[in-house]
Design a protein around this motif. Structure first.
Motif, mmCIF file in Angstrom:
data_model
loop_
_atom_site.group_PDB
_atom_site.id
_atom_site.type_symbol
_atom_site.label_atom_id
_atom_site.label_comp_id
_atom_site.label_asym_id
_atom_site.label_seq_id
_atom_site.Cartn_x
_atom_site.Cartn_y
_atom_site.Cartn_z
ATOM 1 N N GLN A 1 0.863 4.185 -2.795
ATOM 2 C CA GLN A 1 0.555 5.582 -2.442
ATOM 3 C C GLN A 1 1.684 6.513 -2.845
ATOM 4 O O GLN A 1 1.476 7.573 -3.430
ATOM 5 C CB GLN A 1 0.327 5.711 -0.939
ATOM 6 C CG GLN A 1 -1.017 5.183 -0.490
ATOM 7 C CD GLN A 1 -1.104 5.062 1.025
ATOM 8 O OE1 GLN A 1 -0.396 5.766 1.746
ATOM 9 N NE2 GLN A 1 -1.952 4.187 1.511
ATOM 10 N N ASP B 1 0.828 -1.206 0.000
ATOM 11 C CA ASP B 1 0.000 0.000 0.000
ATOM 12 C C ASP B 1 0.861 1.255 0.000
ATOM 13 O O ASP B 1 0.568 2.216 -0.706
ATOM 14 C CB ASP B 1 -0.926 0.027 1.222
ATOM 15 C CG ASP B 1 -2.220 -0.712 0.948
ATOM 16 O OD1 ASP B 1 -2.481 -1.001 -0.235
ATOM 17 O OD2 ASP B 1 -2.957 -1.003 1.912
ATOM 18 N N VAL C 1 0.398 5.091 -16.129
ATOM 19 C CA VAL C 1 1.630 5.208 -15.342
ATOM 20 C C VAL C 1 2.659 4.169 -15.802
ATOM 21 O O VAL C 1 3.856 4.394 -15.734
ATOM 22 C CB VAL C 1 1.336 5.016 -13.837
ATOM 23 C CG1 VAL C 1 2.605 5.097 -13.018
ATOM 24 C CG2 VAL C 1 0.318 6.043 -13.364
ATOM 25 N N GLN D 1 1.972 6.990 -6.625
ATOM 26 C CA GLN D 1 0.990 7.949 -7.141
ATOM 27 C C GLN D 1 1.488 9.370 -6.970
ATOM 28 O O GLN D 1 1.511 10.157 -7.915
ATOM 29 C CB GLN D 1 -0.320 7.817 -6.354
ATOM 30 C CG GLN D 1 -1.232 6.754 -6.875
ATOM 31 C CD GLN D 1 -2.549 6.788 -6.149
ATOM 32 O OE1 GLN D 1 -2.599 7.044 -4.947
ATOM 33 N NE2 GLN D 1 -3.616 6.524 -6.844
ATOM 34 N N ALA D 2 1.894 9.677 -5.731
ATOM 35 C CA ALA D 2 2.332 11.037 -5.424
ATOM 36 C C ALA D 2 3.572 11.379 -6.236
ATOM 37 O O ALA D 2 3.676 12.463 -6.808
ATOM 38 C CB ALA D 2 2.610 11.165 -3.935
ATOM 39 N N MET E 1 -5.924 10.720 -8.543
ATOM 40 C CA MET E 1 -4.556 11.225 -8.473
ATOM 41 C C MET E 1 -3.785 10.979 -9.760
ATOM 42 O O MET E 1 -2.797 11.639 -10.022
ATOM 43 C CB MET E 1 -3.765 10.641 -7.301
ATOM 44 C CG MET E 1 -4.051 11.350 -5.999
ATOM 45 S SD MET E 1 -3.212 10.594 -4.606
ATOM 46 C CE MET E 1 -1.664 11.502 -4.602
ATOM 47 N N LEU E 2 -4.216 10.004 -10.542
ATOM 48 C CA LEU E 2 -3.478 9.689 -11.763
ATOM 49 C C LEU E 2 -4.257 10.106 -13.003
ATOM 50 O O LEU E 2 -3.692 10.580 -13.971
ATOM 51 C CB LEU E 2 -3.193 8.192 -11.834
ATOM 52 C CG LEU E 2 -2.380 7.628 -10.672
ATOM 53 C CD1 LEU E 2 -2.386 6.113 -10.713
ATOM 54 C CD2 LEU E 2 -0.960 8.157 -10.712
ATOM 55 N N TYR F 1 4.549 10.123 -9.020
ATOM 56 C CA TYR F 1 4.258 10.214 -10.442
ATOM 57 C C TYR F 1 3.750 11.603 -10.804
ATOM 58 O O TYR F 1 4.163 12.191 -11.790
ATOM 59 C CB TYR F 1 3.240 9.146 -10.842
ATOM 60 C CG TYR F 1 2.998 9.099 -12.328
ATOM 61 C CD1 TYR F 1 3.927 8.496 -13.166
ATOM 62 C CD2 TYR F 1 1.863 9.665 -12.890
ATOM 63 C CE1 TYR F 1 3.721 8.464 -14.534
ATOM 64 C CE2 TYR F 1 1.655 9.636 -14.258
ATOM 65 C CZ TYR F 1 2.586 9.030 -15.072
ATOM 66 O OH TYR F 1 2.388 9.008 -16.433
ATOM 67 N N ILE F 2 2.845 12.126 -9.961
ATOM 68 C CA ILE F 2 2.321 13.470 -10.206
ATOM 69 C C ILE F 2 3.442 14.495 -10.122
ATOM 70 O O ILE F 2 3.509 15.439 -10.899
ATOM 71 C CB ILE F 2 1.228 13.827 -9.180
ATOM 72 C CG1 ILE F 2 0.090 12.812 -9.264
ATOM 73 C CG2 ILE F 2 0.687 15.221 -9.421
ATOM 74 C CD1 ILE F 2 -0.903 12.949 -8.145
ATOM 75 N N PHE G 1 -6.532 7.515 0.226
ATOM 76 C CA PHE G 1 -5.235 6.907 -0.058
ATOM 77 C C PHE G 1 -5.269 5.395 -0.228
ATOM 78 O O PHE G 1 -4.292 4.810 -0.658
ATOM 79 C CB PHE G 1 -4.237 7.309 1.015
ATOM 80 C CG PHE G 1 -4.033 8.797 1.055
ATOM 81 C CD1 PHE G 1 -3.339 9.416 0.025
ATOM 82 C CD2 PHE G 1 -4.571 9.564 2.063
ATOM 83 C CE1 PHE G 1 -3.171 10.784 0.023
ATOM 84 C CE2 PHE G 1 -4.403 10.943 2.061
ATOM 85 C CZ PHE G 1 -3.708 11.547 1.047
ATOM 86 N N PHE H 1 -3.149 1.328 -12.217
ATOM 87 C CA PHE H 1 -2.020 2.130 -12.679
ATOM 88 C C PHE H 1 -1.879 2.080 -14.196
ATOM 89 O O PHE H 1 -1.524 3.075 -14.824
ATOM 90 C CB PHE H 1 -0.726 1.667 -12.003
ATOM 91 C CG PHE H 1 -0.616 2.120 -10.574
ATOM 92 C CD1 PHE H 1 -0.038 3.346 -10.280
ATOM 93 C CD2 PHE H 1 -1.098 1.349 -9.534
ATOM 94 C CE1 PHE H 1 0.056 3.794 -8.970
ATOM 95 C CE2 PHE H 1 -1.008 1.780 -8.223
ATOM 96 C CZ PHE H 1 -0.426 3.010 -7.933
#
Lengths: 442, 315
Positions: free
Chosen positions: A98, A94, A128, A101-102, B69-70, A104-105, B278, A123
Motif C-alpha cells: 500500500q 500489505d 513500477v 503504491q502511494a 493507483m499505478l 510511487y505516485i 487498498f 506492480f
C-alpha cells in the motif's frame, strides 16, 4: 445591489488570490525539493556515496535479520562501492504494498523493497519495477542456483523482476508428545486417509483435537495441489474451486469437525490456532516453514516435542511457496538503480542466504546454500529444517492474477461459510465459482 | 420587497458617498474592511478546501474511472455504479451497515435516556456513577475491541464462561453470522452510552424546575410529565445525538477491522470500501462506494433537518 455584487467579486478575488497562493506554495516547494534532490545527487557525486532506501516487512527476528544484513552491507561492500542503504520498517506485506503504491505516485518510492510473491505481477505490469535481466547478465548471476520452485513468481512476461529472499512453504507440524500418548507413529500420516485416522485416534485417546486450523487461502492452495488440482487453472482466468477435489477437501474437514476431531476456526481467528498449539490442545496443524524457530521455542517453553512432515498427499505431493522477493523500483536515477541492484545481489547471494535462513528459519533459496557446510551443520542440530527443504522439491508458485487478492477473500469467506456456519457446500461453491471467475477476468 | 428596497437605497447612498470621496486612502480602507473577515476565515477555509472539498470532488471524479493507483486512469462512466448496484454482496454490505447503525443508535439512545433519568440528581454517588459510566468513552476503541474480542471468544471467553456457569447455551459471539454484527453493536453501545448519558443529564438539568412544579400542582403522572415536559424539552439534544449517532454508525470501521475483519456477516460500507481500495487495488470502485455513502449520509441529514427538526422544541 451593486455593492453586493462588488462584495461577491471582492470575495472571489480574495479567494482566487488565496488559491493562487496555495498553488504558488505548492509549486515553489516542488521546485525546492527538486533543487534539494539535485544538490543531493551532486553531493553524492562529490562524496561518491549513493544513498538508497530499503523497505521491509515484519518485526522480531525478521526485522533483526534485515537490520543486521543491511549494517553488514554498509560496512563492507557498501563502503567499498560508495553505497549506503537505509533499511525502513513498514509493517506487514500489505502495508509495504500500500505504501509503495502511494509513494510511487508521490515520486517518493524506495529503491529496494520486499514484495509478497503474488503481487509481483500487479506492480510489474504497471511499470513500477525495474527489469532485472540486464543487471543479472552484467553481474553474471547464476540463476540456475536458485531453487526452481521459488522462481515462478519472479517473472512476468518472461522478464525477471525479483530475486527470492525470505521464502517458505506451508508444512504439517505435529505435537509428537500427543501422538506418543495416543500410541501413534511419530513419523506422521502420509495420506489423507491416514491423516483422518491419526486425528481420530488422537481425539479418542487423549480428548484433544486431532487437527486445528483456520480458513486460510495458502493452506487451501496446498490442499488443492495435494489433490492433484490447483486453486486456479493454468491460465489463471478460471478457478477449480467448484470441483470434486475441492468438495473432497471441504467435506473431509466438515466430517472431522462434526465428530469434534478437527477444530475448524474462522478466518479471523488465527490467534486461536496459536493458543491451541501452546496449550497442547491439538496434535496436528498446518503452518509456514518460516514459523519453525518460533514453534520450536513454544514447544521448548511448554515442554512438548515437535516434528514436521510433508503435508499428506491425496493424489500427489504439492505445496505453494510463499514469502517475499526483493525488487528494485524504477523510480531512482541510473546510479541509484545500480546501487539498489548491488544491494539486492548481495542480499540474495549464497553467503547472505545462509545467514538469513539461520536467522529466521526461512528456506535457503539457493542450492549452493542448501548444500553448504553451515546449513548441513544446522540440519544436524535441528533436523526439522531438512523436512521443509525436502518438501520444496514439490513446490510451485502462487497465482499472480491481480484479481486474486479479491478472489482469495471470496474463497476464504466461502470456507468460513461451509466449515464454520454449515452452509450448503454445493450451492456455495457454485456461486463462488461464478464470482471468482468474474473477478479474475476483469 | 420592502427589505430589498431599503438595502438598495442604502447601498446606493453608500456608493454615491464612495464616489464623492474617492480618495485613495478611503477606497483602500473600504476594501480592507471588506477583505478583513475573509482574511480572518481564510486559514480554516483553506484547510477546509484542501482537506475536505478537494478530496470529495476528487473522489467523485475517481468514481467514474478504473484505476489501481499505478495504471493510467480509464474513464468508464457509470460502470462502477451499475456494477455496485447489481452486486448482491454490496447490497448485503449496505444492509449490514443499516443493521449496525439502527442497532447502535436505538439501543444507545434508549439506554442513555434511562440511565440519565436514573442519574440526573446531583448526589455524590451519582457523580461517581456518572464518571464510571463515562470512562469507556475515553478509552481507545482499539483497546476496547481487543478486550471484547477475548471476552467474546467462544472457547475461552468470559461471556461463555458465565453462560456455562448459569447452565445456559453458549453463543458463538463473533463467528455466528446471525449474531456477530450485534456483538459489535454491543461493543459500540458499551463505549458510547456514557457519553450520551452525560449529555442527557446536562439537558435534564437545564430544564427549568418550575415546569415540574406546575405539573406537580396539576397532579400529572410521572409518565405524563416525562412525555409532556422532559422529552420535548430535551428534544434538541435528542435530535443532535441521534443525528451524530447515525452518521457515526454508518462510518464504523475500527471495531470491525479488529474484531472480525469483515468476516461472518459483519462487512460494513467503510470496511468494504477500505478492502476494495487498498487491498484489492480498485480505487475507482471504492470511490463509487464512498460517493454512495456520502449521498446516503447527505440524504439522511437533509431528511432529518427538514422533517424531524420541525418537531423539535427549540427554546
Amino acid at each position: 445591489m451593486n455593492i453586493q455584487f462588488k462584495k461577491t467579486i471582492s470575495a472571489l478575488l480574495i479567494m482566487t488570490t488565496m488559491l493562487l497562493g496555495i498553488t504558488g506554495c505548492g509549486a515553489s516547494s516542488d521546485a525546492s525539493s527538486e533543487v534539494s534532490a539535485n544538490t543531493n545527487t551532486t553531493a553524492s557525486k562529490d562524496n561518491a556515496v549513493t544513498e538508497i532506501t530499503y523497505w521491509y516487512a515484519w518485526t522480531d527476528k525478521i526485522q533483526q535479520n534485515n537490520i543486521d544484513l543491511t549494517d553488514e552491507f554498509n560496512q563492507t561492500v557498501g563502503k567499498e562501492k560508495g553505497i549506503h542503504v537505509t533499511a525502513e520498517y513498514q509493517g506487514t506485506y500489505d502495508d509495504v504494498h500500500q505504501k509503495l503504491q502511494a509513494a510511487y505516485i508521490a515520486g517518493e518510492a524506495p529503491n529496494v523493497a520486499v514484495m509478497e510473491i503474488a503481487s509481483i505481477k500487479t506492480f510489474a505490469m504497471n511499470g513500477v519495477l525495474e527489469p532485472l535481466d540486464p543487471y543479472i547478465k552484467a553481474s553474471n548471476v547464476d540463476m540456475s542456483d536458485f531453487q526452481q520452485g521459488l522462481m515462478q513468481n519472479s517473472y512476468y512476461d518472461d522478464v525477471c523482476y525479483g530475486l527470492p529472499y525470505l521464502r517458505s512453504t506451508p508444512i504439517m507440524y505435529m505435537n509428537t508428545t500427543l501422538l506418543k500418548e495416543a500410541g501413534l507413529d511419530t513419523s506422521g500420516p502420509k495420506t489423507w486417509d491416514e491423516l483422518a485416522e491419526y486425528a481420530k485416534t488422537v481425539h479418542d485417546k487423549t480428548g484433544k483435537y486431532g487437527i486445528s486450523q483456520y480458513s486460510y487461502i495458502w493452506t487451501f492452495e496446498a490442499f488443492m495441489l495435494e489433490h492433484g488440482s490447483s486453486i486456479l487453472d493454468d491460465t489463471e482466468t478460471a478457478t477449480n474451486i467448484n470441483s470434486d477435489a475441492a468438495k473432497e477437501i471441504i467435506n473431509f474437514y466438515k466430517a472431522l469437525k462434526a465428530d469434534g476431531v478437527s477444530h475448524q476456526l474462522s478466518s479471523g481467528e488465527s490467534d486461536k490456532l496459536k493458543a491451541d498449539v501452546m496449550n497442547q490442545d491439538t496434535a496436528i496443524w498446518f503452518s509456514s516453514t518460516g514459523n519453525l524457530t518460533n514453534n520450536l521455542q513454544i514447544a521448548k517453553d511448554n515442554e512438548f516435542e515437535i516434528e514436521m512432515a510433508f503435508i499428506p498427499m491425496a493424489k500427489s505431493y504439492g505445496v505453494p511457496t510463499g514469502g517475499c522477493n526483493l525488487i528494485v523500483t524504477n523510480s531512482g536515477t541510473e546510479k541509484e538503480k545500480q546501487a539498489a541492484w548491488e544491494y539486492v545481489n548481495w542480499m540474495t547471494s549464497t553467503e547472505q542466504t545462509i545467514k538469513a535462513s539461520k536467522n529466521t528459519g526461512y528456506l535457503p533459496t539457493r542450492t549452493s546454500a542448501k548444500d553448504s557446510d553451515a546449513m548441513n551443520a544446522l540440519y544436524k542440530e535441528i533436523p526439522q529444517y531438512k523436512v521443509a527443504l525436502d518438501q520444496l522439491e514439490y513446490s510451485t508458485g502462487r497465482p499472480m492474477n491481480p484479481g486474486y487478492a479479491e478472489a482469495s477473500k471470496m474463497i476464504v469467506d466461502a470456507l468460513d461459510a461451509v466449515w464454520i456456519n454449515d452452509a450448503n457446500v454445493d450451492t456455495t461453491l457454485e456461486n463462488l465459482e461464478k464470482q471468482v471467475n468474474a473477478v479474475l477476468n476483469e | 420587497m420592502a427589505n430589498n428596497y431599503v438595502s438598495d437605497r442604502r447601498s446606493q447612498s453608500i456608493e454615491s458617498r464612495a464616489l464623492k470621496v474617492n480618495t485613495r486612502g478611503e477606497t483602500l480602507k473600504i476594501i480592507g474592511k471588506k477583505a478583513l473577515p475573509y482574511g480572518l476565515v481564510a486559514p480554516s477555509l483553506v484547510v477546509f478546501i484542501v482537506f475536505m472539498i478537494y478530496p470529495m470532488i476528487y473522489m467523485i471524479y475517481l468514481s467514474f474511472h478504473k484505476w489501481n493507483m499505478l495504471s493510467d486512469k480509464t474513464f468508464i462512466g457509470f460502470s462502477n455504479y451499475t456494477k455496485l448496484f447489481s452486486d448482491p454482496s454490496f447490497l448485503e454490505v449496505v444492509m449490514t451497515t443499516v443493521k449496525f447503525m439502527v442497532g447502535t443508535v436505538s439501543v444507545s439512545v434508549i439506554l442513555a435516556l434511562i440511565l440519565a433519568l436514573y442519574l440526573k440528581e446531583n448526589t455524590a454517588i451519582n457523580k461517581f456513577l456518572q464518571s464510571v459510566i463515562f470512562a469507556p468513552y475515553i478509552v481507545s476503541l482499539v483497546s476496547i475491541s481487543f478486550i471484547f474480542m477475548w471476552m467474546m471468544d467462544s472457547d475461552l471467553g468470559l461471556f461463555n464462561y458465565a453462560l456455562n456457569l448459569l447452565h445456559l447455551p453458549t453463543v458463538r459471539w463473533l463467528e455466528n453470522p446471525n449474531v456477530a454484527i450485534y456483538s459489535l453493536v454491543l461493543v459500540n453501545v458499551w463505549k458510547g452510552v456514557g457519553y450520551y448519558t452525560l449529555i442527557f443529564i446536562s439537558a435534564f438539568q437545564s430544564i427549568p424546575p418550575y415546569l415540574y412544579e406546575a405539573a406537580k400542582l396539576d397532579n400529572a403522572s410521572k409518565t405524563k410529565t416525562f412525555f409532556k415536559i422532559t422529552l420535548p424539552m430535551i428534544s434538541p439534544t435528542l435530535f443532535f445525538i441521534t443525528l451524530t449517532g447515525i452518521i457515526g454508525g454508518l462510518k464504523v470501521f475500527e471495531t470491525i477491522n479488529i474484531m472480525t475483519a469483515g468476516a461472518n456477516g459483519t462487512n460494513t460500507l467503510v470496511y468494504n470500501l477500505y478492502q476494495y481500495g487498498f487491498q484489492f487495488h480498485k480505487i475507482g470502485y471504492a470511490s463509487a462506494m464512498g460517493v454512495i455513502l456520502m449521498v446516503i449520509i447527505g440524504i439522511l441529514t437533509l431528511f432529518y433537518f427538514n422533517t424531524l427538526s420541525k418537531r423539535v422544541h427549540y427554546r
